[in-house]
Design an enzyme around this catalytic site. Sequence first.
Site, mmCIF file in Angstrom:
data_model
loop_
_atom_site.group_PDB
_atom_site.id
_atom_site.type_symbol
_atom_site.label_atom_id
_atom_site.label_comp_id
_atom_site.label_asym_id
_atom_site.label_seq_id
_atom_site.Cartn_x
_atom_site.Cartn_y
_atom_site.Cartn_z
ATOM 1 N N CYS A 1 0.966 -1.209 -0.075
ATOM 2 C CA CYS A 1 -0.187 0.028 -0.115
ATOM 3 C C CYS A 1 0.971 1.435 -0.082
ATOM 4 O O CYS A 1 1.658 1.548 0.960
ATOM 5 C CB CYS A 1 -0.844 0.073 1.162
ATOM 6 S SG CYS A 1 -1.945 1.492 1.612
ATOM 7 N N CYS B 1 -0.049 3.644 2.816
ATOM 8 C CA CYS B 1 0.596 3.085 4.220
ATOM 9 C C CYS B 1 1.932 3.440 4.326
ATOM 10 O O CYS B 1 2.389 4.112 5.391
ATOM 11 C CB CYS B 1 0.236 1.645 4.321
ATOM 12 S SG CYS B 1 -1.352 1.076 4.162
#
Length: 281
Positions: free
Chosen positions: A135, A138
């Site tokens: 991600c 993230c």
Amino acid sequence: MAMVLGKSYLFSACDYSQKKNQEGGGPLYSKRIPGFCCSRNRFTSLKMMALRCDFNAQRMVYLEREILSKRRFHLVPIKAQWNQIQNGLIGKTPKWWETGLQPNMKEVTSAQDLVDSLLNAGDKLVIVDFYSPSCGGCKTLFPKICQLAKMNPDLQFLQVNYEEHKSMCYTLNVHVLPFFRFYRGSRGRVCQFSCTNATIKKFKDALAKYATDGCSLGPAKGLDEKELLALAANKDLSFTYKPKPVQPDPNPVPEKEDTPVLKTCLNSKESEEKSLVGARG
């Protein structure tokens, strides 16, 4: 014996400082390595850097192939490097979710670990961070989360790797990353939301609101009863949970019946409707 280490070669050699080749006068090795030495035991245009040290009471020569215009030797000890290679210290770089970790940050290993961590936190504010190594949001947000964890050492940050615990995340209805859940004492979960680096203010506002809350009274509480039952029902997770027994109410409230006045009102309305239908007929 030759030992292959990546693109290099490690083999035992004799004392080449004393032994000479009869023809060429070059260094003589105990075992000729094909492709490295020519017929007169002299180095070819594929240059090697010879590294020598004592290893297990044997003299070792470390050869690395290099294309160089000039031929030269470079002797360095390799015993320390060999120990590091055996211990897996060379070539291991930390992942982005492993860099900048603080003492109050912990990686969740299982569903049982998540439940136990929430229960053992007591009245402390616990922030559960659901992330994925793939991600991008993230990865961008993680350094700021580490910074906030450093600024708030009294808080507990739990990290849940989505790729390693997909089944658990599905059971907890986590489908958007990065995703955060805040838990505090006996109040259990106080909020949950998803935010990115652009909306970090949402995280800071929740942190300012719940981090300064008073202590919760009563026993520590983590996941809801429904979530615990869902985790226990998931066959992919090694988690067991016994539902709390439902205790009967000592003072049950009886159901109220229709009063006679209400019944008489209904009977009067029914009689009026019948009389109207008869008059029309």
